[in-house]
Scaffold this motif. Structure first.
Motif, short mmCIF file in Angstrom:
data_model
loop_
_atom_site.label_atom_id
_atom_site.label_comp_id
_atom_site.label_asym_id
_atom_site.label_seq_id
_atom_site.Cartn_x
_atom_site.Cartn_y
_atom_site.Cartn_z
N UNK A 17 3.49 -1.92 -1.36
CA UNK A 17 3.00 -0.86 -2.25
C UNK A 17 1.49 -0.91 -2.36
N UNK A 18 0.86 0.21 -2.49
CA UNK A 18 -0.60 0.23 -2.65
C UNK A 18 -1.03 -0.66 -3.80
N UNK A 56 -1.58 3.73 -10.29
CA UNK A 56 -1.31 3.92 -11.72
C UNK A 56 -0.60 2.71 -12.32
N UNK A 57 -1.17 1.54 -12.12
CA UNK A 57 -0.59 0.33 -12.71
C UNK A 57 -0.59 0.44 -14.22
N UNK A 58 0.50 0.04 -14.87
CA UNK A 58 0.58 0.19 -16.33
C UNK A 58 -0.35 -0.76 -17.07
N UNK A 87 -13.44 1.02 -17.43
CA UNK A 87 -13.22 -0.38 -17.05
C UNK A 87 -11.77 -0.62 -16.62
N UNK A 88 -10.83 -0.02 -17.35
CA UNK A 88 -9.42 -0.15 -16.95
C UNK A 88 -9.19 0.40 -15.55
N UNK A 89 -9.83 1.53 -15.26
CA UNK A 89 -9.69 2.14 -13.95
C UNK A 89 -10.36 1.30 -12.87
N UNK A 90 -11.55 0.79 -13.16
CA UNK A 90 -12.30 -0.04 -12.20
C UNK A 90 -11.50 -1.28 -11.82
N UNK A 91 -10.86 -1.91 -12.80
CA UNK A 91 -10.11 -3.14 -12.54
C UNK A 91 -8.89 -2.88 -11.66
N UNK A 119 -8.44 -0.28 -5.78
CA UNK A 119 -8.45 -1.03 -4.52
C UNK A 119 -9.32 -0.29 -3.51
N UNK A 120 -10.13 -1.01 -2.75
CA UNK A 120 -10.99 -0.35 -1.75
C UNK A 120 -10.18 0.53 -0.81
N UNK A 121 -10.71 1.71 -0.56
CA UNK A 121 -10.06 2.63 0.36
C UNK A 121 -9.01 3.51 -0.25
N UNK A 122 -8.75 3.34 -1.54
CA UNK A 122 -7.75 4.18 -2.21
C UNK A 122 -8.47 5.16 -3.15
N UNK A 123 -7.86 6.30 -3.42
CA UNK A 123 -8.51 7.27 -4.31
C UNK A 123 -8.68 6.70 -5.72
N UNK A 124 -9.79 7.02 -6.34
CA UNK A 124 -10.04 6.52 -7.69
C UNK A 124 -9.01 7.04 -8.68
#
Length: 358
Positions: free
Chosen positions: A11-12, A16-18, A75-79, A82-87
């Motif tokens: 899995x990527x 959208x990790x909880x 910050x939650x989004x930054x953490x 993963x490189x190469x994946x859409x923000x």
């Protein structure tokens, strides 16, 4: 024939990790900061007649709270990125609307500065119709609703991990109560009382007009929605302890009265009594998502028992009620019917979606 070993893609790393409980709590801390600034700004608009500038201490609280929310969600989004994946895929589950709310709040804040520069600082009801203020309220609502939305996306959450979702839903209701404060009956009791002057200059309770009765009924509809719809949304998914609905109606009512500088402080006692009665209804019926009859009954009775002490307190304070027993009693029944209809519709809508997913 050349053979290559099969590869299996996992899995990527960021889809959208909880969030966890601690992260949702920090979201609420920043959100409470933002909401505190909102209510302090509301206090200023209600009680200070000579507001002439955008740059005020209460705006500093409001926009610093927004900055805290924006930085934390970023910050939650930054953490999670993963490189190469859409923000966008790194935004935590349930926080997509909050990220949109940050952008809307930022745009509305800039628009608010421009609006005040052109049209001045609004007072009273005019502030609630300002397009920039409506944009700020909508953005704040989306931000504060993130922990509730995150909990709904995660089926495995249970107490105490659900506490952030409960607080999130209540704070969203407080945003609605704030932007519709002219219809908030706990901000002022004049919405149900008609006063007429006497020869000596005093005022006494008089007969209401048809228009005043209609305005009052509309105010109770709006106030009921702001207080009890968040409770409905929670109850459709989880079983709530009796303390939860009691707190969810008392805290916003008290906040509204504080915002208007305790114009009618005795209404706090009425709100406390009403909150206890709501808690007793919950304790007696023990509603739950898998007990539809009890759930519908509790949500229909809750606004009726909550508003009844309000009418009693107003009658005791002023010596009489403008409304006849038919109108005051009918208003209580109307609020119960409002929540009855909303609960039935929400349950049927949820059942229809579940059937469509099968």
């Amino acid at each position: 024939m050349d053979a290559t070993a099969p590869t299996f893609a996992g899995p990527p790393a960021a889809v959208h990790r909880p969030t966890n409980t601690a992260e949702d709590v920090l979201t609420l801390v920043a959100g409470a900061w933002l909401l505190t600034g909102t209510y302090v700004d509301g206090w200023a608009h209600n009680n200070l007649p000579d507001l002439e500038t955008f740059f005020t201490p209460w705006h500093a609280i409001l926009y610093s709270g927004f900055a805290a929310c924006a930085v934390w969600i970023a910050a939650l989004t930054w953490r999670r990125h993963a490189p190469g994946t859409p923000w966008i895929s790194a935004v935590p589950a349930g926080y997509g609307a909050a990220a949109a709310g940050v952008l809307l709040f930022l745009v509305s804040g800039v628009a608010d500065l421009a609006w005040h520069s052109v049209f001045g600082i609004e007072q009273s009801i005019k502030a609630l119709f300002s397009p920039s203020h409506l944009g700020l309220a909508t953005g704040g609502l989306l931000i504060l609703g993130a922990p509730f939305a995150a909990a709904r996306r995660s089926s495995g959450r249970s107490w105490p991990r659900l506490v952030p979702a409960v607080v999130s839903a209540m704070l969203c209701g407080m945003v609605g109560a704030f932007i519709l404060q002219e219809f908030a009956v706990y901000a002022r009791h004049g919405l149900i009382q008609t006063f007429v002057p006497t020869a000596g200059g005093a005022r006494i309770v008089g007969e209401p007009t048809s228009s005043s009765i209609i305005v009052s009924l509309g105010s109770f509809f709006v106030s009921t929605a702001a207080l009890f719809v968040p409770m409905l949304l929670l109850s459709l998914r989880w079983r709530l302890a009796a303390l939860v609905p009691a707190a969810m109606v008392f805290v916003p009512s008290a906040a509204l009265q504080v915002m208007v500088a305790l114009r009618d402080p005795w209404l706090l006692a009425a709100a406390a009594v009403g909150a206890v009665l709501v808690g007793l209804v919950w304790l007696a019926l023990r509603p739950a998502p898998d007990r539809p009859g009890r759930l519908v009954t509790a949500l229909a009775l809750a606004p009726m028992v909550f508003w009844a002490p309000y009418f009693a307190a107003v009658a005791l304070h002023d010596g009489a009620l403008s409304f006849s027993p038919e109108v005051s009693g009918g208003t209580l029944v109307w609020t119960g019917l409002e929540m009855l209809a909303l609960t039935v519709l929400a349950r049927r809508s949820g059942a229809s979606r579940a059937d469509a997913d099968r």
